[in-house]
Enzyme design. Structure first.
Site, PDB file in Angstrom:
ATOM      1  N   CYS A   1     -28.990  16.536 -30.469  1.00 31.26           N
ATOM      2  CA  CYS A   1     -28.312  15.121 -30.448  1.00 31.26           C
ATOM      3  C   CYS A   1     -27.605  15.237 -29.250  1.00 31.26           C
ATOM      4  O   CYS A   1     -27.112  14.198 -28.580  1.00 31.26           O
ATOM      5  CB  CYS A   1     -27.779  14.993 -31.635  1.00 31.26           C
ATOM      6  SG  CYS A   1     -28.330  15.427 -33.310  1.00 31.26           S
ATOM      7  N   ASP A   2     -26.514  16.247 -28.984  1.00 34.92           N
ATOM      8  CA  ASP A   2     -25.337  16.000 -28.072  1.00 34.92           C
ATOM      9  C   ASP A   2     -25.428  16.966 -26.877  1.00 34.92           C
ATOM     10  O   ASP A   2     -24.602  16.829 -26.231  1.00 34.92           O
ATOM     11  CB  ASP A   2     -24.163  16.444 -28.952  1.00 34.92           C
ATOM     12  CG  ASP A   2     -23.952  15.596 -30.112  1.00 34.92           C
ATOM     13  OD1 ASP A   2     -24.419  14.286 -29.893  1.00 34.92           O
ATOM     14  OD2 ASP A   2     -23.225  15.879 -31.248  1.00 34.92           O
TER      15      ASP A   2
ATOM     16  N   CYS B   1     -25.070  19.422 -33.812  1.00 33.81           N
ATOM     17  CA  CYS B   1     -26.475  19.114 -33.543  1.00 33.81           C
ATOM     18  C   CYS B   1     -26.602  19.167 -31.989  1.00 33.81           C
ATOM     19  O   CYS B   1     -26.443  18.257 -31.232  1.00 33.81           O
ATOM     20  CB  CYS B   1     -26.938  17.807 -34.117  1.00 33.81           C
ATOM     21  SG  CYS B   1     -28.555  17.305 -33.593  1.00 33.81           S
TER      22      CYS B   1
END
Ligand code: NAP
Length: 323
Positions: free
Chosen positions: A140-141, A137
Site C-alpha cells: 500500500c505505502d 502494508c
C-alpha cells in the site's frame, strides 16, 4: 444509529471492503442486509491515508473516503447499518443470531467479514505516526518512499517479503529482528540476503519511533548488551504478523491454527456452518488487499443469495420477522 429492522435475509458482521461489497451486492439482490459495522467501522483502510492501488481512482483516494463511498453505495440500495460491535453470536441456525449487548439481530444467512488487524509493537510513537511514516502494508505505502531509507520490523515471511518489495523504492531497508535467526522460509531468506539494499539489525527491538510531522527515525535497543542507537529512517514497516478478528466465533465455526475462518471449498466462501459465509481478511492469510477483500465480499453475497434461493427464500418477499 440503530436500524429499525432487526431481522434480514442476510446479516453481515464487519464493514471493511469485504463487508461493504457484500452489503452492496446483497442489497442489489433485494436481500435488504443489515450490517453490524462495528464502532470502528470501515476496517483497516480507516487507518491509512492515500490509497493508490484501488482500481477506479487514478489519482488515488483517502482510505476513509473510499470506505465512505462504499458504505454510501450499499446504503443507496437499501443496506442498513448498525454502528456497534457485535458482542455475541449464535451460529446454530438458520436463522443466525448476533447481539449488540441485549439487542438481537438475525439473518437467515450470515456473512462474516470482521477482518484482521496487524499486530503492533505497542509503542506510543507507532500509533502517533501511523499513516505518517508508520505502516503495516508495503504494497500500500511503499511507493511513497522513493529514494528514502526504511526499517522493517519482524523476522517472518511477511517482514522479508515487505523488505524485498520496499527495495524497489527505498535506497536501503534495514530489517530489525529481535533474535539472531529468522523465522522466514529459506527461499525468502536467500532472496533477502542476496539483496544488496537489505541490511539486518539482529537481536534488536525498536523501543521508540521518532518524528516531527512524519517519522524521522527509530531508537533501537540491542537485547544482548542493552546498547541503544538511533537509526534515521523515513518509514517504519511493522511486519510482525496479523490477528484475525474471530474471537466471537471460536468453537462455532471451523478456524485454522492461526484463528482464520476456514472456507474449505474455494472459490466458495461457504464455511463449515451451512448458511454462514466468510470473506475478506478474516479468511485471507495471503493477499490482504482491499480489492481482494471486496472481491470475496462480492462472492459471499452471491453465495448467500444462491444458498437462500436453494432454501426457498423469495427475494421479492418482505423481510420482516424472518425468524
Ligand atoms: P510470523 O511468521 O508469525 O512472523 C512474525 C515475526 O515477527 C517473527 O519473526 C517474530 O519474531 C516477530 N515478532 C512477533 N511479535 C513481535 C514483537 N512484539 N516484537 C518484535 N518482533 C516480533 O508472521 P508473518 O511473517 O506475518 O507470516 C504469517 C504467515 O503467513 C506465515 O505462515 C508465513 O509463512 C505466511 N506468509 C507467507 C508469505 C509467502 O510465502 N510469500 C508471505 C507472508 C506471509 P520471532 O521469530 O522471534 O517469533
Amino acid at each position: 444509529m440503530a436500524t429499525s429492522r432487526t431481522s434480514a435475509p442476510v446479516l453481515i458482521v464487519g464493514s471493511g471492503p469485504a463487508g461493504l461489497t457484500a452489503a452492496l451486492y446483497a442489497a442489489r439482490a433485494n436481500l435488504q442486509p443489515i450490517v453490524l459495522e462495528g464502532t470502528e467501522a470501515g476496517g483497516q483502510l480507516m487507518l491509512t491515508t492515500e490509497v493508490e492501488n484501488y482500481p477506479g481512482f487514478p489519482t488515488g483516494i483517502l482510505g476513509p473516503e473510499l470506505m465512505g463511498k462504499m458504505r454510501e453505495q450499499a446504503e443507496r440500495f437499501g443496506a442498513e447499518f448498525v454502528r456497534a460491535d457485535a458482542t455475541k453470536v449464535e451460529l446454530a441456525g438458520p436463522p443466525f443470531r448476533a447481539w449488540v449487548e441485549d439487542v438481537e439481530y438475525t439473518g437467515k444467512a450470515l456473512i462474516i467479514s470482521t477482518g484482521a488487524k496487524a499486530k503492533m509493537l505497542g509503542l506510543p510513537g507507532e500509533r502517533q505516526y501511523l499513516g505518517r511514516g508508520v505502516s503495516t502494508c508495503a504494497t500500500c505505502d511503499g511507493f511513497f518512499y522513493r529514494s528514502r531509507e526504511l526499517v522493517v520490523v519482524g523476522g517472518g515471511d511477511s517482514a522479508l517479503e515487505e523488505a524485498t518489495f520496499l527495495t524497489r523504492f527505498a535506497t536501503k531497508v534495514t530489517v530489525v529482528h529481535r533474535r539472531d535467526r529468522l523465522r522466514a522460509s529459506k527461499v525468502m531468506q536467500d532472496r533477502a540476503f542476496a539483496n544488496p539494499k537489505i541490511e539486518f539489525e539482529w537481536n534488536s527491538t525498536v523501543t521508540d519511533v521518532l518524528g516531527e510531522q512524519t517519522v524521522t527515525g527509530v531508537r533501537l535497543r540491542n537485547v544482548e548488551d542493552g546498547s541503544e542507537k538511533v537509526l534515521p529512517v523515513a518509514g517504519v514497516f511493522v511486519a510482525i504478523g496479523h490477528t484475525p478478528n474471530t474471537d466471537l466465533f471460536g468453537g462455532q465455526v471451523e478456524l485454522d491454527q492461526a484463528g482464520y475462518i476456514v472456507t474449505p471449498n474455494p472459490p466458495s466462501t461457504a464455511t463449515s456452518v451451512d448458511g454462514v459465509f466468510a470473506a475478506g481478511d478474516v479468511v485471507d492469510h495471503t493477499y490482504r488487499q482491499a480489492v481482494t477483500a471486496a472481491g470475496t465480499g462480492c462472492a459471499a453475497a452471491i453465495d448467500a443469495e444462491r444458498w437462500l434461493e436453494a432454501h426457498g427464500h423469495d427475494s421479492g418477499a418482505t423481510t420482516d420477522n424472518w425468524d
